[in-house]
Design a protein around this motif. Structure first.
Motif, mmCIF file in Angstrom:
data_model
loop_
_atom_site.group_PDB
_atom_site.id
_atom_site.type_symbol
_atom_site.label_atom_id
_atom_site.label_comp_id
_atom_site.label_asym_id
_atom_site.label_seq_id
_atom_site.Cartn_x
_atom_site.Cartn_y
_atom_site.Cartn_z
ATOM 1 N N ALA A 44 40.705 32.167 47.891
ATOM 2 C CA ALA A 44 41.277 31.917 46.566
ATOM 3 C C ALA A 44 42.429 30.924 46.599
ATOM 4 O O ALA A 44 43.025 30.632 45.551
ATOM 5 N N VAL A 45 42.750 30.392 47.767
ATOM 6 C CA VAL A 45 43.896 29.499 47.943
ATOM 7 C C VAL A 45 43.429 28.047 47.975
ATOM 8 O O VAL A 45 42.445 27.714 48.645
ATOM 9 N N SER A 105 52.469 29.242 48.505
ATOM 10 C CA SER A 105 51.474 30.098 49.168
ATOM 11 C C SER A 105 51.689 31.569 48.823
ATOM 12 O O SER A 105 52.825 32.016 48.634
ATOM 13 N N PRO A 106 50.609 32.346 48.783
ATOM 14 C CA PRO A 106 50.751 33.785 48.584
ATOM 15 C C PRO A 106 51.108 34.485 49.890
ATOM 16 O O PRO A 106 50.587 34.147 50.953
ATOM 17 N N VAL A 107 51.996 35.463 49.810
ATOM 18 C CA VAL A 107 52.314 36.329 50.941
ATOM 19 C C VAL A 107 51.630 37.660 50.660
ATOM 20 O O VAL A 107 51.991 38.369 49.709
ATOM 21 N N TRP A 136 47.090 29.107 44.089
ATOM 22 C CA TRP A 136 46.061 30.134 44.268
ATOM 23 C C TRP A 136 45.735 30.820 42.954
ATOM 24 O O TRP A 136 46.553 30.908 42.047
ATOM 25 N N ARG A 137 44.483 31.284 42.893
ATOM 26 C CA ARG A 137 44.021 32.037 41.731
ATOM 27 C C ARG A 137 44.662 33.418 41.712
ATOM 28 O O ARG A 137 44.811 34.062 42.760
ATOM 29 N N VAL A 138 45.023 33.884 40.494
ATOM 30 C CA VAL A 138 45.599 35.210 40.339
ATOM 31 C C VAL A 138 44.881 35.933 39.207
ATOM 32 O O VAL A 138 44.714 35.401 38.117
ATOM 33 N N GLY A 139 44.423 37.146 39.480
ATOM 34 C CA GLY A 139 43.785 37.962 38.463
ATOM 35 C C GLY A 139 42.383 37.523 38.119
ATOM 36 O O GLY A 139 41.793 36.651 38.759
#
Length: 395
Positions: free
Chosen positions: A193-194, A349-351, A208-211
Motif C-alpha cells: 500500500a506504500v 512513511s508509515p510506522v 500510502w493508502r489509508v482506510g
C-alpha cells in the motif's frame, strides 16, 4: 537504469563518539527527513505538428526519469499523444479531452505535464485516427509544444546533492521488500500500500493508502497544499523483483486529486488527500490506523522509499535476524521515537506495529532515535474523513 547505488551507505551514517549536549541533541531532533533530491527542470522548445513523422525524443543519458511538460496541446478529436519509453514498457496517453487519458500534473501557469517515464528517454508521438491535412491544421494552430521537461538526477548527482543524514542509526539494515516475502509475509503484504511520491518533478517522498476509500497520507512538508498535490504523482509497486537484484518494474503511477486536510510541520506534519484513477491502485491494498499510545519495546517496521530507491523494509535495527525495530520513546510531545533506519525520501512513511500490523506513527524526522507523529494524534483530526474499519477477515 540501476538505482541500487544512488547513494553510498557510508554517506548516510553519522557516528558520534562523544555525547551530544542537550541543545545539540534537541537541534538534531528538529530536522525532518528531507524531501529527497530527485531531479531538475530543463527548458526546451519542441513542436510536434501533424504530418508523416509526428514524433520527437527527449534523451538525457543516465537520467533516472524524464517528465514532459506541454505548454500547448491542441488535437483533432479522436487523435492522441503518447509519452513512452523506447521499449513501451510505460505508455501514457493524452487526448484533446484530458479527462479521457492518463493522469497528468499541473505546475503553475499554462499547460500540463505527463506522468514521468522511468529511464533516460521519453518518446513523444502524435497519433491520428484518420487522414489529416497537415498544412491546414498547422494554420489553425493544431499540434503540441513542449516547453520544458524534468529529468531525474544521475547517481553521482544525487550523491552530491544529498547531505549527511542522521536517520540511519548504526548499520543500515534496510532490505528490498521482496527479501522478506517468505520470512515475513504479512509485513511484505502490508508494504504494497506504500507508494513513491514525485513532487513537482524534482523531489521524492513516501505516501500510502489509508482506510477503505480513496484516501492517502504523507507529510505536510512533502505536500503543503492543493497546488503541491496537483504537481504530484504517486508510483505504486515500485520495488525490486528479486532480493538485491536492482530490477524494479515501472509499477503504476497516478496523480493527486483532492487535498482534504493537513497539519503543518510545526504540529503533526501530515496531509490527507485522494488520487485520480483510484481503481488502478486499489489492487495494492491499504493500511489501517492503530490510534492508541505506543508501548515501550513493542516491535515495529517501516516500508518506504528512502533515497528514492525501490521500496525497502526496515525490520531490524542493525543486523538481519538481530534486534528488531521497536518503540524506544513512547511519547515526547506529539512524537514517538525509534531506531528503525530511514533517510531522505522516507518522509511520510508509515510506522507499523507488529502486534496488529496497523500504523502507529507517521514518520517525519531523523535524529536517532528517529521520530514520527503518533497516529492517535493524527486520527483525532482525520477520523471523520477516512473509513478505518478493516473487513472482518482482515487482521
Amino acid at each position: 537504469m540501476g538505482f541500487r547505488h544512488w547513494l553510498p551507505i557510508v554517506a548516510l551514517v553519522a557516528v558520534f563518539t562523544t555525547p551530544l549536549s542537550p541543545a545539540a541533541a534537541a537541534a538534531r531532533q528538529q530536522v525532518s527527513d528531507p524531501v529527497a533530491p530527485a531531479g531538475e527542470q530543463q527548458a526546451t522548445n519542441l513542436t510536434l505538428r501533424y504530418g508523416p513523422a509526428a514524433a520527437t525524443t527527449i534523451h538525457r543519458p543516465g537520467s533516472s526519469y524524464v517528465k514532459v511538460h506541454f505548454a500547448a496541446f491542441k488535437l483533432v478529436p479522436g487523435d492522441y499523444v503518447t509519452v513512452a519509453d523506447p521499449a513501451r514498457r510505460e505508455v501514457h496517453t493524452y487526448y484533446a479531452d484530458l479527462a479521457r487519458g492518463s493522469g497528468y500534473t499541473k505546475h503553475g501557469g499554462n499547460g500540463f505535464a505527463a506522468l514521468s517515464i522511468d529511464g533516460d528517454t521519453a518518446v513523444v508521438t502524435l497519433h491520428t485516427a484518420g487522414p489529416r491535412d497537415p498544412a491546414r491544421l498547422a494554420g489553425l494552430g493544431y499540434g503540441v509544444r513542449i516547453d520544458r521537461y524534468y529529468r531525474g538526477f544521475t547517481q553521482d548527482e544525487i550523491a552530491a546533492r544529498t547531505p549527511a543524514s542522521f536517520s540511519v542509526c548504526g548499520t543500515d539494515a534496510r532490505r528490498d521488500v521482496v527479501c522478506y516475502r517468505d520470512s515475513h509475509p504479512v509485513e511484505y503484504a502490508r508494504s504494497n500500500a506504500v507508494a513513491r511520491h514525485l513532487l513537482n518533478g524534482t523531489g521524492h517522498c513516501t505516501a500510502w493508502r489509508v482506510g477503505n476509500t480513496n484516501r492517502m497520507l504523507s507529510n505536510n512538508h512533502c505536500i503543503q497544499n492543493a497546488a503541491a498535490l496537483a504537481s504530484s504523482e504517486f508510483q505504486f509497486d515500485y520495488q525490486c523483483a528479486t532480493c538485491g537484484g536492482d530490477d524494479p518494474g515501472p509499477g503504476v503511477k497516478v496523480s493527486g486529486a483532492q487535498f482534504l486536510k493537513s497539519s503543518p510541520n510545526t504540529a503533526l506534519d501530515y496531509s490527507l488527500f485522494s488520487v485520480n484513477n483510484f481503481a488502478a491502485v486499489q489492487q495494492f491494498g491499504t493500511l489501517y490506523l492503530d490510534p492508541r499510545l505506543p508501548v515501550a519495546g513493542e516491535r515495529i517496521y517501516i516500508p518506504g522509499h528512502g533515497n528514492a530507491w525501490p521500496k525497502r523494509l526496515s525490520l531490524f535495527e542493525d543486523t538481519q535476524g538481530g534486534a528488531t525495530c521497536k518503540i524506544d520513546v513512547v511519547s515526547s510531545g506529539v512524537f514517538t521515537g525509534y531506531r528503525c533506519d530511514t533517510s531522505g525520501g522516507s518522509s511520510g512513511s508509515p510506522v507499523l506495529v507488529a502486534s496488529s500490523h496497523k500504523v502507529i506513527a507517521l514518520h517525519r524526522q531523523g535524529g536517532c532515535p528517529n521520530r514520527g507523529s503518533r497516529i492517535s494524534e493524527v486520527y483525532n483530526e482525520i477520523s471523520t474523513l477516512i473509513d478505518n474499519t478493516p473487513p472482518a477477515t482482515s487482521s
